[in-house]
Design an enzyme around this catalytic site. Structure first.
Site, short mmCIF file in Angstrom:
data_model
loop_
_atom_site.label_atom_id
_atom_site.label_comp_id
_atom_site.label_asym_id
_atom_site.label_seq_id
_atom_site.Cartn_x
_atom_site.Cartn_y
_atom_site.Cartn_z
N LYS A 145 0.84 -1.21 0.00
CA LYS A 145 0.00 0.00 0.00
C LYS A 145 0.87 1.26 0.00
CE LYS A 145 -0.28 -0.53 4.91
NZ LYS A 145 -0.63 -1.45 5.96
N ARG B 135 -9.94 -0.07 14.85
CA ARG B 135 -10.37 0.61 13.62
C ARG B 135 -11.34 -0.31 12.89
NH1 ARG B 135 -4.47 0.92 10.35
NH2 ARG B 135 -4.40 -1.30 9.90
N HIS C 100 -5.46 -7.59 13.22
CA HIS C 100 -4.24 -6.78 13.11
C HIS C 100 -3.74 -6.40 14.51
CE1 HIS C 100 -1.35 -4.36 11.04
NE2 HIS C 100 -1.85 -3.19 11.40
N ARG D 54 1.80 -10.95 7.02
CA ARG D 54 1.57 -9.77 6.18
C ARG D 54 2.61 -8.68 6.43
NH1 ARG D 54 -3.50 -9.94 8.93
NH2 ARG D 54 -2.87 -7.97 9.86
N TYR E 68 15.05 31.05 5.93
CA TYR E 68 13.93 31.76 6.54
C TYR E 68 14.06 31.83 8.06
CZ TYR E 68 11.50 31.12 2.07
OH TYR E 68 11.15 31.13 0.75
N CYS F 109 13.63 24.64 3.24
CA CYS F 109 12.69 25.37 2.37
C CYS F 109 11.88 24.36 1.57
CB CYS F 109 13.45 26.29 1.42
SG CYS F 109 14.62 27.38 2.23
N ASP G 186 11.99 23.82 -1.65
CA ASP G 186 12.75 23.17 -2.72
C ASP G 186 14.25 23.11 -2.47
OD1 ASP G 186 10.26 23.38 -4.25
OD2 ASP G 186 10.78 25.50 -4.43
C1 LIG Z 1 0.16 -2.13 6.71
C2 LIG Z 1 -0.38 -3.35 7.27
C3 LIG Z 1 0.47 -4.42 7.56
C4 LIG Z 1 1.98 -4.33 7.47
O1 LIG Z 1 2.50 -3.74 8.62
P1 LIG Z 1 4.08 -3.52 8.83
O2 LIG Z 1 4.20 -3.00 10.19
O3 LIG Z 1 4.49 -2.53 7.78
O4 LIG Z 1 4.72 -4.83 8.62
C5 LIG Z 1 -0.14 -5.61 7.95
N1 LIG Z 1 -1.48 -5.70 8.08
C6 LIG Z 1 -2.32 -4.68 7.84
C7 LIG Z 1 -3.78 -4.85 8.02
C8 LIG Z 1 -1.79 -3.46 7.43
O5 LIG Z 1 -2.62 -2.45 7.21
#
Ligand SMILES: *Cc1c(COP(=O)(O)O)cnc(C)c1O
Length: 373
Positions: free
Chosen positions: A43, A141, A170, A225, A267, A314, A316
């Site tokens: 992602k 969430r 998660h 994951r 700045y 800055c 750029d």
């Molecule tokens: C982004 C994400 C992961 C990966 O997490 P990391 O900490 O980058 O390994 C795994 N599961 C879900 C649902 C995520 O959104």
């Protein structure tokens, strides 16, 4: 300056070493029992590394699955010719599910609305669609609450149109709270054994992010994951794994000038030279996603030596005080990566910027061309 052919006139670029990515994939694989599958999270443009190039390399690494945040990201992968299974990890709107069928993308389900919309669409098309059910064991969430998950999953199991391919949850505190992490794993295991008792098969149960994969063997289930660790970044210090960062951020010195003591830089003059010194200007700034709160803090490597950004960053441009060191226009400057045996890590910048490594790499803007090596 041979790289200019790839990157345009401004000599600022991110180098992505796909061999390092493959190395990290292999290192993570060593933690897993042979049957455990690997879904890689790509992602946010593969954490800023470039989603199509990364996905193509993961195909040759034999990744089993890709994880994305939205249908748009999945469609982008399909349009680039990626054929691996893709799971949407984020929430979809029930109106947006047509594309899932067209592009063969796997949805997660954690609401009645999406369940009904998928059922309706699958019935109309006479095309069943495999789903993963998202359960909340403590992240707070999206996800059905673990207490309500059994009832919800039974309902889905009753629909012939949406075969259950996976159930997942998660971790909320994998890098900060061992007790809570073990608690989440326990709740997930409990749900899986309830499903077993009900004779509801779950081909793919999955829970582990990078930290879970590396630090909690009991978190692996049927699939893991990882995201961060695939890119060679550590979710926490001191982990026993050899990861190689895939991304380096580089630019070149475009201006050099000697100034006297008492010269205000950038700045607000937050930096004033204490003695006669050389100030160089580099063509990168917060307009590229390089965090402005690194002003007067972040290191830069030039000719293998570590210097510090001086004055406010800055949009750029940034300035570096190199003292009496001899620097020339065209010299390479490394903001993330290695030069002459010295290195600057994303983790170090994240620490200085009071954020996490994820935000640093995801934040690098589209103005920075990615060069693949
Ligand atoms: C982004 C994400 C992961 C990966 O997490 P990391 O900490 O980058 O390994 C795994 N599961 C879900 C649902 C995520 O959104």
């Amino acid at each position: 300056m041979t790289e200019e052919r790839h990157i345009g006139y401004r000599p600022t670029w991110a180098e992505v070493d796909l061999d390092n990515l493959a190395h990290n994939f292999t290192q993570l694989k060593h933690f897993l029992a042979p049957q455990v599958k690997m879904m890689v999270c790509v992602k946010a443009d593969a954490y800023g590394h470039g989603i199509t190039q990364v996905a193509n390399r993961l195909v040759s690494c034999s990744a089993d699955y890709l994880g994305v945040a939205s249908i748009d990201e999945a469609v982008k992968l399909r349009e680039a010719g990626i054929k691996l299974p893709i799971l949407i990890l984020g929430m979809m709107h029930h109106k947006d599910i047509e594309a899932l069928f067209d592009y063969k993308i796997t949805p997660n389900i954690c609401s009645e609305e999406v369940m009904q919309a998928l059922d309706k669409q699958a019935t109309a098309k006479d095309q069943p669609i495999g789903v993963h059910i998202k359960v909340d064991t403590g992240m707070g969430r999206i996800g059905v609450l673990h207490k309500e998950a059994l009832k919800f999953i039974k309902k889905i199991h009753g629909l012939k149109t949406v075969p259950i391919e996976g159930v997942f949850t998660h971790l909320a505190c994998a890098d900060t709270n061992k007790d809570f992490t073990l608690h989440q794993i326990k709740l997930f295991k409990r749900l899986l054994s309830q499903l077993k008792k009900e004779n509801i098969p779950v081909p793919l149960a999955h829970l582990a992010n990078s930290m879970g994969l590396i630090a909690y063997k009991e978190s692996h289930f049927d699939m893991v994951r990882p995201g961060l660790a695939i890119y060679g970044l550590y979710p926490k210090e001191g982990l026993e794994i050899d990861l190689k960062p895939a991304l380096s951020l580089k630019t070149r010195v475009l201006y050099v000038k000697r100034v006297s003591a008492g010269h205000g830089i950038s700045y607000g003059h937050t930096y004033v030279t204490k003695k006669k010194t050389t100030i160089v200007t580099l063509p990168i700034g917060y307009g590229d996603g390089y965090p402005r709160n690194l002003s007067n803090k972040a290191p830069v490597l030039i000719r293998g030596k570590r210097f510090k950004i001086c004055g406010n960053i800055c949009m750029d441009q940034i300035m570096v005080d190199v003292g009496d060191f001899s620097v020339e226009i065209g010299d390479e400057a490394v903001l993330i990566g290695e030069q002459g045996g010295n290195k600057i890590t994303t983790e170090e910048l994240a620490g200085l910027s009071d954020t996490i490594p994820y935000e640093i790499v995801c934040g690098l803007g589209s103005r920075i061309p990615r060069v693949y090596i």
